[in-house]
Design a protein around this motif. Structure first.
Motif, PDB file in Angstrom:
ATOM      1  N   LEU A 178       4.004 -17.087   5.348  1.00 24.73           N
ATOM      2  CA  LEU A 178       4.275 -16.283   6.529  1.00 24.73           C
ATOM      3  C   LEU A 178       5.110 -15.064   6.154  1.00 24.73           C
ATOM      4  N   THR A 179       4.774 -13.920   6.726  1.00 26.40           N
ATOM      5  CA  THR A 179       5.515 -12.687   6.479  1.00 26.40           C
ATOM      6  C   THR A 179       5.243 -11.731   7.632  1.00 26.40           C
ATOM      7  N   ILE A 180       5.670 -10.495   7.492  1.00 27.00           N
ATOM      8  CA  ILE A 180       5.327  -9.443   8.450  1.00 27.00           C
ATOM      9  C   ILE A 180       4.878  -8.211   7.676  1.00 27.00           C
ATOM     10  N   ASP A 181       4.330  -7.235   8.373  1.00 24.94           N
ATOM     11  CA  ASP A 181       4.009  -5.943   7.768  1.00 24.94           C
ATOM     12  C   ASP A 181       5.281  -5.106   7.794  1.00 24.94           C
ATOM     13  N   PHE A 182       5.925  -4.988   6.637  1.00 20.39           N
ATOM     14  CA  PHE A 182       7.209  -4.290   6.579  1.00 20.39           C
ATOM     15  C   PHE A 182       7.067  -2.778   6.715  1.00 20.39           C
ATOM     16  N   SER A 183       5.842  -2.278   6.782  1.00 19.87           N
ATOM     17  CA  SER A 183       5.643  -0.854   7.033  1.00 19.87           C
ATOM     18  C   SER A 183       5.486  -0.568   8.526  1.00 19.87           C
ATOM     19  N   ASP A 184       5.515  -1.615   9.351  1.00 15.24           N
ATOM     20  CA  ASP A 184       5.365  -1.462  10.797  1.00 15.24           C
ATOM     21  C   ASP A 184       6.742  -1.530  11.456  1.00 15.24           C
ATOM     22  N   VAL A 190       9.492  -4.796  11.995  1.00 12.43           N
ATOM     23  CA  VAL A 190      10.811  -4.818  11.359  1.00 12.43           C
ATOM     24  C   VAL A 190      11.894  -4.956  12.412  1.00 12.43           C
ATOM     25  N   LEU A 191      11.749  -4.257  13.527  1.00 15.42           N
ATOM     26  CA  LEU A 191      12.733  -4.356  14.608  1.00 15.42           C
ATOM     27  C   LEU A 191      12.821  -5.789  15.127  1.00 15.42           C
ATOM     28  N   LEU A 192      11.680  -6.425  15.344  1.00 14.03           N
ATOM     29  CA  LEU A 192      11.681  -7.798  15.854  1.00 14.03           C
ATOM     30  C   LEU A 192      12.256  -8.776  14.834  1.00 14.03           C
ATOM     31  N   LEU A 193      11.969  -8.555  13.538  1.00 16.20           N
ATOM     32  CA  LEU A 193      12.573  -9.399  12.504  1.00 16.20           C
ATOM     33  C   LEU A 193      14.089  -9.249  12.521  1.00 16.20           C
ATOM     34  N   ASN A 194      14.573  -8.004  12.611  1.00 15.72           N
ATOM     35  CA  ASN A 194      16.017  -7.782  12.685  1.00 15.72           C
ATOM     36  C   ASN A 194      16.624  -8.495  13.885  1.00 15.72           C
ATOM     37  N   ARG A 195      15.956  -8.388  15.026  1.00 16.27           N
ATOM     38  CA  ARG A 195      16.470  -9.020  16.239  1.00 16.27           C
ATOM     39  C   ARG A 195      16.577 -10.531  16.041  1.00 16.27           C
ATOM     40  N   ALA A 196      15.546 -11.116  15.434  1.00 16.37           N
ATOM     41  CA  ALA A 196      15.560 -12.557  15.201  1.00 16.37           C
ATOM     42  C   ALA A 196      16.683 -12.950  14.231  1.00 16.37           C
ATOM     43  N   LEU A 197      16.862 -12.179  13.161  1.00 20.75           N
ATOM     44  CA  LEU A 197      17.930 -12.472  12.196  1.00 20.75           C
ATOM     45  C   LEU A 197      19.305 -12.376  12.843  1.00 20.75           C
ATOM     46  N   LEU A 198      19.485 -11.372  13.682  1.00 17.32           N
ATOM     47  CA  LEU A 198      20.779 -11.192  14.337  1.00 17.32           C
ATOM     48  C   LEU A 198      21.065 -12.319  15.325  1.00 17.32           C
ATOM     49  N   LEU A 231       8.680 -12.341  18.087  1.00 16.78           N
ATOM     50  CA  LEU A 231       8.370 -12.106  16.677  1.00 16.78           C
ATOM     51  C   LEU A 231       7.027 -12.709  16.291  1.00 16.78           C
ATOM     52  N   ALA A 232       6.576 -13.724  16.993  1.00 19.24           N
ATOM     53  CA  ALA A 232       5.359 -14.453  16.618  1.00 19.24           C
ATOM     54  C   ALA A 232       4.152 -13.529  16.485  1.00 19.24           C
ATOM     55  N   ALA A 233       4.040 -12.551  17.384  1.00 20.02           N
ATOM     56  CA  ALA A 233       2.877 -11.655  17.364  1.00 20.02           C
ATOM     57  C   ALA A 233       2.841 -10.776  16.122  1.00 20.02           C
ATOM     58  N   SER A 234       3.986 -10.610  15.431  1.00 21.26           N
ATOM     59  CA  SER A 234       4.047  -9.760  14.245  1.00 21.26           C
ATOM     60  C   SER A 234       3.897 -10.529  12.941  1.00 21.26           C
ATOM     61  N   VAL A 235       3.934 -11.845  13.016  1.00 20.58           N
ATOM     62  CA  VAL A 235       3.890 -12.651  11.796  1.00 20.58           C
ATOM     63  C   VAL A 235       2.449 -12.791  11.300  1.00 20.58           C
ATOM     64  N   GLY A 239      16.714 -16.102  -0.572  1.00 18.52           N
ATOM     65  CA  GLY A 239      15.496 -16.879  -0.428  1.00 18.52           C
ATOM     66  C   GLY A 239      14.561 -16.288   0.616  1.00 18.52           C
ATOM     67  N   GLN A 240      13.513 -17.016   0.950  1.00 16.49           N
ATOM     68  CA  GLN A 240      12.509 -16.526   1.875  1.00 16.49           C
ATOM     69  C   GLN A 240      12.940 -16.725   3.329  1.00 16.49           C
ATOM     70  N   TYR A 241      12.418 -15.874   4.191  1.00 18.42           N
ATOM     71  CA  TYR A 241      12.686 -16.017   5.616  1.00 18.42           C
ATOM     72  C   TYR A 241      12.022 -17.282   6.152  1.00 18.42           C
ATOM     73  N   ASP A 242      12.722 -18.000   7.000  1.00 15.37           N
ATOM     74  CA  ASP A 242      12.165 -19.150   7.702  1.00 15.37           C
ATOM     75  C   ASP A 242      11.600 -18.647   9.033  1.00 15.37           C
ATOM     76  N   PHE A 243      10.353 -18.209   8.996  1.00 14.63           N
ATOM     77  CA  PHE A 243       9.770 -17.597  10.188  1.00 14.63           C
ATOM     78  C   PHE A 243       9.597 -18.591  11.339  1.00 14.63           C
ATOM     79  N   VAL A 244       9.391 -19.845  11.032  1.00 15.64           N
ATOM     80  CA  VAL A 244       9.271 -20.846  12.098  1.00 15.64           C
ATOM     81  C   VAL A 244      10.569 -20.916  12.891  1.00 15.64           C
ATOM     82  N   ALA A 245      11.705 -20.964  12.184  1.00  8.74           N
ATOM     83  CA  ALA A 245      13.006 -21.013  12.859  1.00  8.74           C
ATOM     84  C   ALA A 245      13.300 -19.703  13.587  1.00  8.74           C
TER      85      ALA A 245
END
Length: 326
Positions: free
Chosen positions: A49-55, A59-67, A37-41, A23-29
Motif C-alpha cells: 500500500l502507498t500513495i502517489d506522492f506527486s499528487d 500528500v495532504l491527506l497522508l499528512n492529515r492522517a499522520l498528524l 485517505l482510503a481513496a488515495s491509497v 519504517g513503512q507507513y501503516d496505511f490500514v491504521a
C-alpha cells in the motif's frame, strides 16, 4: 514518546532514531483515523500500500492522517496552492534541534522538554508544521512568523481549533517584507532556538524547473498539456514567497545572519536549513564577519537524500548552559 539519553548523530540513509516515522507507513491504521485517505491509497509494483506522492491532495491527506495518529492533531487543512511539507523530514529537524539543546544545556534529552523551551519558526507558513511537531513531540512553546496574510490566518485557525496547541503556539505577521527578524522579535523575547526552511530558489522560473524535476522523480512523467503547466506545478510546490526570493537561499540566510546579530543575546541557537552544500562555506564566512562564537553544521538523512541545517550562537558554552535560568 520513547526518548534516548545518548548523543545522537545522523546515520546515512536513516531518519533520526527518535523519529516516529521509521519504517513503512501503516496505511490500514492511518485510514482508520482518517477515512478520506482510503481513496488515495494504491498498490505499488510489489503489492504494498502507498500513495502517489506527486499528487498534492494525496500528500495532504497522508499528512492529515499522520498528524491525527501520531500527534493528536484533530484538524489540519491548508489553502490550495500552499506548501504541503513531508512530515518525517520536518520532524527530523525538530529532533536534531532537541539534541543540540540537550548538549548545550548539559541536560539529558528527556529533560529538554517543556514550555520553558521556546522556539521561533521563521516562515511558519499556512501549514504551521514546525510549531505543531515541536509542541507535540517535546511540549515546547513556539512563536511562528510569516509575511503572508492568508498563511497567518490559516496558522492561527489551526492553533485555535486544536486545543492542545492553543496555549503553546503564538502566530505573528511580519509586515515588513524585506525584513526577517527585525521588527518582529520583541525586546522581551527569549528563544532557545530559531528554525527556518528558507525559500531555496532565486526566481520563480528556477522554482518551476525544480518542481518539474521533483514530479518526474516521483513518477509523474507527463503533465496534461491542455492545462497551464506553471500553475499545475506551483500548486503542488507552494506559493511564490515560499519558493523563491531575490538572490535565492544564500541571500536569504546571509540576511538572516546579519539580522541575528542584532538580537544575539536573546537567542541561544539560531538555525536554518541549507539545501545546497555549496552555500555552507559562504554562510560560515558571513558568520565569521558577525563574530558568531559557535557554528555547527548538522546533517540529516532521509533515504538517499542528505539535508542539513546550520546552527550558530553568539553565546559561549557556559553562557548557553545558563540560558534557561537567566
Amino acid at each position: 514518546m520513547k526518548k534516548s539519553s545518548s548523543k545522537v548523530t545522523s546515520v546515512k540513509g536513516k531518519l533520526h532514531p527518535r523519529n516516529l516515522h521509521l519504517g513503512q507507513y501503516d496505511f490500514v491504521a492511518l485510514i482508520k483515523v482518517c477515512p478520506d485517505l482510503a481513496a488515495s491509497v494504491i498498490h505499488n509494483p510489489k503489492g504494498e500500500l502507498t500513495i502517489d506522492f506527486s499528487d498534492a491532495q494525496s500528500v495532504l491527506l497522508l499528512n492529515r492522517a499522520l498528524l491525527i495518529y501520531f500527534y493528536d492533531i484533530k484538524f489540519w487543512q491548508i489553502p490550495a496552492g500552499y506548501l504541503c511539507p513531508p512530515i518525517p523530514g520536518r520532524v527530523d529537524y525538530i529532533h536534531y534541534i532537541a539534541d543540540l539543546l540537550s548538549e548545550s544545556f548539559a541536560l539529558d534529552i528527556t529533560k529538554t522538554t517543556g514550555s520553558q523551551i521556546k522556539g521561533l519558526d521563521i516562515g511558519c507558513g499556512a501549514n504551521c508544521i514546525y510549531p505543531i511537531l515541536g509542541s507535540r513531540s517535546y511540549d515546547w512553546s513556539f512563536v511562528g512568523i510569516d509575511i503572508d496574510a492568508l498563511a497567518i490566518k490559516t496558522a492561527k485557525l489551526l492553533v485555535d481549533v486544536n486545543k492542545n496547541l492553543s496555549k503553546k503556539v503564538t502566530i505573528r505577521q511580519q509586515k515588513e517584507s524585506k525584513q526577517i527578524l527585525t521588527g518582529i522579535v520583541k525586546k522581551t523575547d527569549r528563544f532557545a532556538f530559531t528554525m527556518c526552511n528558507p525559500p531555496f530558489h532565486a526566481s520563480m522560473e528556477k522554482a518551476t524547473e525544480g518542481s518539474l524535476l521533483k514530479q518526474k522523480n516521483l513518477g509523474k512523467k507527463s503533465l496534461n498539456k491542455q492545462s497551464n503547466t506553471t500553475n499545475s506545478t506551483l500548486n503542488f510546490a507552494g506559493q511564490a514567497h515560499e519558493l523563491s526570493c531575490e538572490g535565492g537561499e544564500i541571500a536569504f540566510v546571509k540576511q538572516m545572519v546579519i539580522e541575528s546579530a542584532l538580537i544575539k543575546e536573546q537567542v541561544c541557537w539560531f538555525t536554518c536549513l541549507v539545501s545546497k552544500s555549496e552555500n555552507v562555506n559562504p554562510i560560515k564566512k558571513c558568520l565569521q564577519q558577525q563574530v558568531a562564537k559557535q557554528v555547527r553544521v548538522i546533517e540529516m538523512s532521509q533515504g538517499h537524500k542528505i539535508s542539513r541545517f546550520i546552527a550558530w550562537s553568539y553565546l559561549d558554552a557556559e553562557q548557553q548552559k545558563d540560558f534557561l535560568v537567566v
